[in-house]
Design an enzyme around this catalytic site. Structure first.
Site, PDB file in Angstrom:
ATOM      1  N   CYS A 115      54.816  36.944  31.747  1.00  0.00           N
ATOM      2  CA  CYS A 115      55.662  37.744  31.648  1.00  0.00           C
ATOM      3  C   CYS A 115      56.333  38.107  30.239  1.00  0.00           C
ATOM      4  O   CYS A 115      56.992  38.905  29.767  1.00  0.00           O
ATOM      5  CB  CYS A 115      57.055  37.166  32.519  1.00  0.00           C
ATOM      6  SG  CYS A 115      56.894  36.996  34.285  1.00  0.00           S
TER       7      CYS A 115
ATOM      8  N   ASN B 121      61.061  41.673  39.498  1.00  0.00           N
ATOM      9  CA  ASN B 121      60.520  41.310  38.333  1.00  0.00           C
ATOM     10  C   ASN B 121      59.038  41.768  38.215  1.00  0.00           C
ATOM     11  O   ASN B 121      58.287  41.413  39.175  1.00  0.00           O
ATOM     12  CB  ASN B 121      60.271  39.542  38.408  1.00  0.00           C
ATOM     13  CG  ASN B 121      59.711  38.820  37.287  1.00  0.00           C
ATOM     14  OD1 ASN B 121      59.078  39.789  36.609  1.00  0.00           O
ATOM     15  ND2 ASN B 121      59.929  37.607  37.168  1.00  0.00           N
TER      16      ASN B 121
ATOM     17  N   HIS C 239      63.618  40.168  29.505  1.00  0.00           N
ATOM     18  CA  HIS C 239      62.670  40.202  30.712  1.00  0.00           C
ATOM     19  C   HIS C 239      63.418  40.384  32.061  1.00  0.00           C
ATOM     20  O   HIS C 239      64.298  39.477  32.004  1.00  0.00           O
ATOM     21  CB  HIS C 239      61.584  38.960  30.673  1.00  0.00           C
ATOM     22  CG  HIS C 239      60.901  38.756  31.954  1.00  0.00           C
ATOM     23  ND1 HIS C 239      60.311  39.806  32.622  1.00  0.00           N
ATOM     24  CD2 HIS C 239      60.780  37.582  32.578  1.00  0.00           C
ATOM     25  CE1 HIS C 239      59.670  39.239  33.552  1.00  0.00           C
ATOM     26  NE2 HIS C 239      60.129  38.133  33.604  1.00  0.00           N
TER      27      HIS C 239
END
Length: 325
Positions: free
Chosen positions: A119, A282, A252
């Protein structure tokens, strides 16, 4: 004369299939697994995500996001002289997804490679591209985050499968005499690799280990909150600026509670934080460029404003980039 790098165009792409929380509840119920829209929203802030259909890959989403970024920058694919794709879900074992994107864009000859930091991948990729431009190795780079995380989810684990989605985001990063990227800060600590991983690999034509995502949610949350504050303060210190000089925070997009904590520690109101996790889930390495593009295109982020990008991911990795648009 100093050489800098600036973002001159942004782009993003999502698969056509949107799944609301209600869709996920129905899907999980078929396997006897109970969850609810309230349960998902309360813990994550997520209300929907996009899943790629069979036959759609990270390179397809990445190439589409790249085309939109190139158009926004007023460039042509032929002017691109570097391609970096951040992904944990490549099309193949090899060659790199970046070379597949290169082919789909009709480009040949420039360096193209993948970068794996889960990520935090886009932050790492932007840092590398900035360094290559400052060194004179490139002048017009495509930096892409592209993922199809739906392919590695365990749909028997309601605590993880509802969190992730597919998508891609991209920026064109160009050499400039004016500062764009003001500072970067990246880190990793392999001691924490077990709290977020996909512990499988290919050997002899078979998958060994477990090829599905595993996550210790509480451990990730606790670690993420701490390192996001550390990296944000470090990158601002390197730039010689304070948090009061941040116009926009683009974190993020993992969990709205983590983002709220990050903003609170920097004394930033939530109306200066770009939040897309509610609609995208996500999307790992794609989440930051997806959110950045959304805010650029709807007019919130404008030329001349300062933007703090920050992320955390498996590895454990974390980092930030502070820039002026």
């Amino acid at each position: 004369m100093s050489l800098y790098s600036r973002i001159t165009g942004t782009g993003s792409a999502l698969p056509p299939r949107r799944l609301s929380n209600a869709d996920m509840v129905e899907r999980l119920a078929r396997d006897g697994i109970e969850t609810s829209d309230d349960w998902i929203v309360e813990r994550t802030g997520i209300r929907a995500r996009y899943f790629a259909d069979e036959g759609m890959f990270s390179s397809d989403l990445g190439a589409e996001a790249a085309r939109r970024a190139i158009d926004a920058a007023g460039r042509s694919p032929a002017e691109v002289d570097l391609i970096i794709v951040a992904t944990s879900t490549p099309d193949m074992v090899f060659p790199s997804t970046a070379t597949i994107v290169q082919r789909k864009l009709g480009i040949a000859g420039c360096p193209a490679f993948d970068l794996q930091a889960v990520c935090t991948g886009f932050i790492y990729a932007l840092t590398v591209a900035d360094a290559m431009i400052r060194s004179g190795s490139a002048r017009c780079a495509l930096v892409i985050g592209a993922e199809v995380f739906s392919r590695i989810l365990d749909f028997k684990d309601r605590t993880t499968c509802v969190l992730f989605g597919d998508g891609a985001g991209a920026v064109v990063l160009e050499a400039s005499e004016r500062p764009g990227i003001l500072a970067t800060d990246i880190h990793a600590d392999g001691r924490h690799l077990d709290i977020l991983c996909v512990p499988g690999h290919v050997q002899g034509g078979q998958v060994l280990g477990d090829p599905l995502l595993k996550m210790d949610g509480p451990a990730v949350f606790k670690l993420a909150v701490g390192v996001l504050e550390e990296t944000a303060r470090a990158v601002l210190q390197r730039a010689g600026m304070g948090s009061e000089e941040v116009d926009w925070l683009v974190p993020h997009q993992a969990n709205v509670r983590i983002m709220q904590s990050a903003a609170r520690k920097l004394k930033l109101p939530m109306d200066r934080v770009i939040v897309t996790v509610d609609q995208h889930g996500n999307t790992s390495a794609a989440s930051i460029p997806l959110a950045l593009d959304a805010a650029v295109r709807d007019g919130r982020i404008q030329s001349g404003q300062t933007v703090l990008l920050e992320g955390v991911g498996g590895g454990f990795t974390w980092g930030s980039v502070f820039l002026k648009m």
